[in-house]
Enzyme design. Structure first.
Site, PDB file in Angstrom:
ATOM      1  CB  CYS A   4       0.092  -0.716   2.566  1.00 42.64           C
ATOM      2  SG  CYS A   4       0.865  -1.676   3.848  1.00 42.64           S
ATOM      3  CB  CYS A  20       4.097  -2.914  -1.141  1.00 38.73           C
ATOM      4  SG  CYS A  20       4.329  -4.008  -2.523  1.00 38.73           S
TER       5      CYS A  20
END
Lengths: 170, 392
Positions: A33, A102
């Site tokens: 990620c 994120c």
């Protein structure tokens, strides 16, 4: 792209490093990620006497980690538990919307480290640090299209604004 | 500000000859090249002279095969959508690769939503598509093949000539996105066996917002823009004459100086590749050094993330790119690098270093010294670096 406060924490990150005899270690994220953070805590009399971080990630991920350690240092465990990702973003005077999800993982890593500390105190042991693999959305937290920044519903597969497919979670 | 520009793939400076030609064009109040009076004919003369030079740059048979566009993206959209629309009666199958620029990917995605079937082929570990895979993918419904000439992130050059031969044998239209190649490398549409080729002026130090599409005589392609009869009826709208004059001048300079420029660019590439190990360790070279542009190197620095590297180098006044500038907004690991078989972590640590005719070895030295410090700082901060060390 980033404001002055973010750039200052990126350029001069506070509390970088490892605590070898940490009382609690928390880890969040993974390279898939994009970002990964580890938080080390030293706790004396129920208070965070020292905190260090290591981060793999973009400019905002590093700034978030740095700011998080500043916010948590000197706080009681209970106070630190109440620090949210949003608090960190606010202390940084804002992050680009598409980076909110994120890279804003600092508080999650802190909470994991506190969990690790409390588990150790309770006699629960684990081989590594307390880990959280995927960043979960807090209730009420908004999602943004990673391509065009427009606010979107959670779990939609298609951005109505820019017509891009959203294959991964946002 | 004295910035070392090692991000030429995002933008090239204009040549002084180009600036002069464009300023001259602005000051001369050029008329509409479609007008039939003397002023219009004068403008048309300049337009056609630029067309002639551009056709020489890619060795087209005739200047009439060049259509001026607003740049690489329009050229690609025109080629793909125009070819699909014009040949939809023959079939609906299009072949491409997994490493194309977004202008190709998204044009084909649009076409797939309109009923076209897209086959996207992988590349091998060296970053190249195998011509036999293209050959095997062709069906009796295949109307178009699109493979990029060189990749904007890795600089890797594809075997276009061989693919072109296959396409020609099977009578399938073949487009190549040569936006990062034309004006840098010798590109010859005849030896490449292409029917359609997209190029952009800024790649060879002309202005942005101008480009061209080569359409081989006889290739069936509909216009993307309908309207007037400009560009031999292939692209409506009054031309961006000032930009086109700039591109024509840039093309002329590219033809004259091609060999000398390539030698200079390749020397800088060799120097960078040779020197890197003295400054950083644990990195991957993602560029196939045998088949690639002379002006770009893509590396992955292990255990650290590209945006951080780029921002820290920026503080040292060295400009690089972490992946295609168009892709950075997506916050996703590059599809090109994942196609090469890189792990997500390694793909995150990617730096695209690209230079131009104005760069020197001294610029490379500045990058290398700055990079050494930046990598050390970020690895000290990285949890992945620590883990790796413990394992060893």
């Amino acid at each position: 792209m980033y404001n002055e406060v973010v750039m200052d924490h990126f350029r001069n990150p506070r509390n970088v490093g490892i605590i070898d005899d940490a009382d609690g270690v928390g880890e969040v994220g993974n390279p898939l990620c994009g970002d990964m953070m580890t938080i080390y805590l030293k706790i004396d009399d129920d208070r965070i006497s020292d905190i260090k971080f290591q981060t793999f990630g973009c400019g905002s991920a590093i700034a978030v980690s740095s700011m998080l350690t500043e916010l948590a240092k000197g706080k009681t465990v209970e106070e630190a538990r109440n620090i949210s990702n949003k608090d960190v973003a606010n202390a940084l005077e804002g992050l680009p919307k598409n980076k909110m999800h994120c890279s804003n993982l600092g508080a999650d890593a802190l909470h994991m480290a506190i969990q690790d500390y409390e588990d150790k105190k309770a006699g629960i042991s684990r081989p590594g640090p307390a880990r959280k693999e995927i960043h979960e959305h807090a209730p009420g937290e908004k999602c943004y299209c990673p391509y065009c920044d427009v606010e979107i519903e959670e779990a939609v597969k298609f951005c109505e604004a820019c017509h891009r497919e959203l294959e991964e979670e946002h | 500000m004295n910035i070392v520009n090692l991000d030429h793939i995002s933008s090239n400076p204009l040549l002084s000859e180009v600036k002069e030609a464009m300023i001259d064009a602005i000051q001369n109040d050029l008329h509409n090249p479609s007008s039939q009076h003397k002023a219009g004919e004068h403008a048309a003369g300049l337009l056609e002279s630029a067309r002639e030079t551009c056709s020489q740059l890619i060795n087209a048979s005739s200047a009439r095969e060049i259509v001026f566009t607003s740049g690489g993206t329009e050229s690609v959209n025109h080629a793909l959508k125009g070819a699909a629309l014009a040949n939809g009666n023959k079939g609906n199958h299009i072949i491409t690769t997994n490493i194309e620029h977004n202008s190709v990917i998204r044009s084909l995605k649009r076409l797939s939503s309109q009923g076209f079937q897209i086959t996207s082929l992988p590349v091998d570990k060296t970053g190249r598509v195998l011509p036999k895979d293209i050959s095997n993918a062709i069906t009796d419904k295949t109307i178009l093949i699109s493979v990029m000439h060189s990749n904007n992130e890795t600089g890797i050059v594809q075997p276009i000539e061989e693919i072109g031969k296959i396409a020609r044998e099977k009578k399938v239209l073949f487009h190549t996105d040569a936006v990062d190649s034309v004006g840098v490398l010798p590109v010859d549409v005849k030896s490449l066996n292409v029917d359609l080729l997209s190029f952009s002026s800024n790649t060879f130090y002309g202005p942005t917002g101008v480009g061209g599409l080569y359409i081989r005589k006889g290739a069936r392609v509909f216009p993307l823009l309908d309207g007037g009869v400009q560009e031999n009826n292939k692209r409506a709208g009054t031309q961006n004459l000032i930009g086109i004059i700039g591109m024509g001048k840039a093309a002329e300079q590219a033809i004259v100086h091609m060999d000398k420029r390539m030698q200079h660019l390749q020397e800088l590439k060799n120097y960078l590749v040779e020197q890197l190990p003295s400054y950083v360790d644990e990195y991957l070279v993602n560029t196939n050094l045998k088949h690639s542009l002379p002006n770009l190197l893509n590396i992955s620095l292990k255990y650290i993330e590209g945006e951080s590297v780029m921002l820290m180098l920026d503080d040292e006044n060295v400009a690089v790119s972490t992946k295609s500038a168009c892709a950075t907004g997506s916050l996703r690991a590059s599809h090109v690098l994942l196609s090469l078989g890189l792990s997500h972590a390694d793909a995150q640590g990617t730096l695209v270093i690209s230079w131009g005719i104005d760069n020197t070895k001294d610029d490379m030295n500045k990058l290398l010294s700055a990079l050494k410090n930046v990598v050390a700082t970020l690895r000290h901060m990285s949890p992945l670096y620590k883990k790796q060390k413990v394992k060893i």
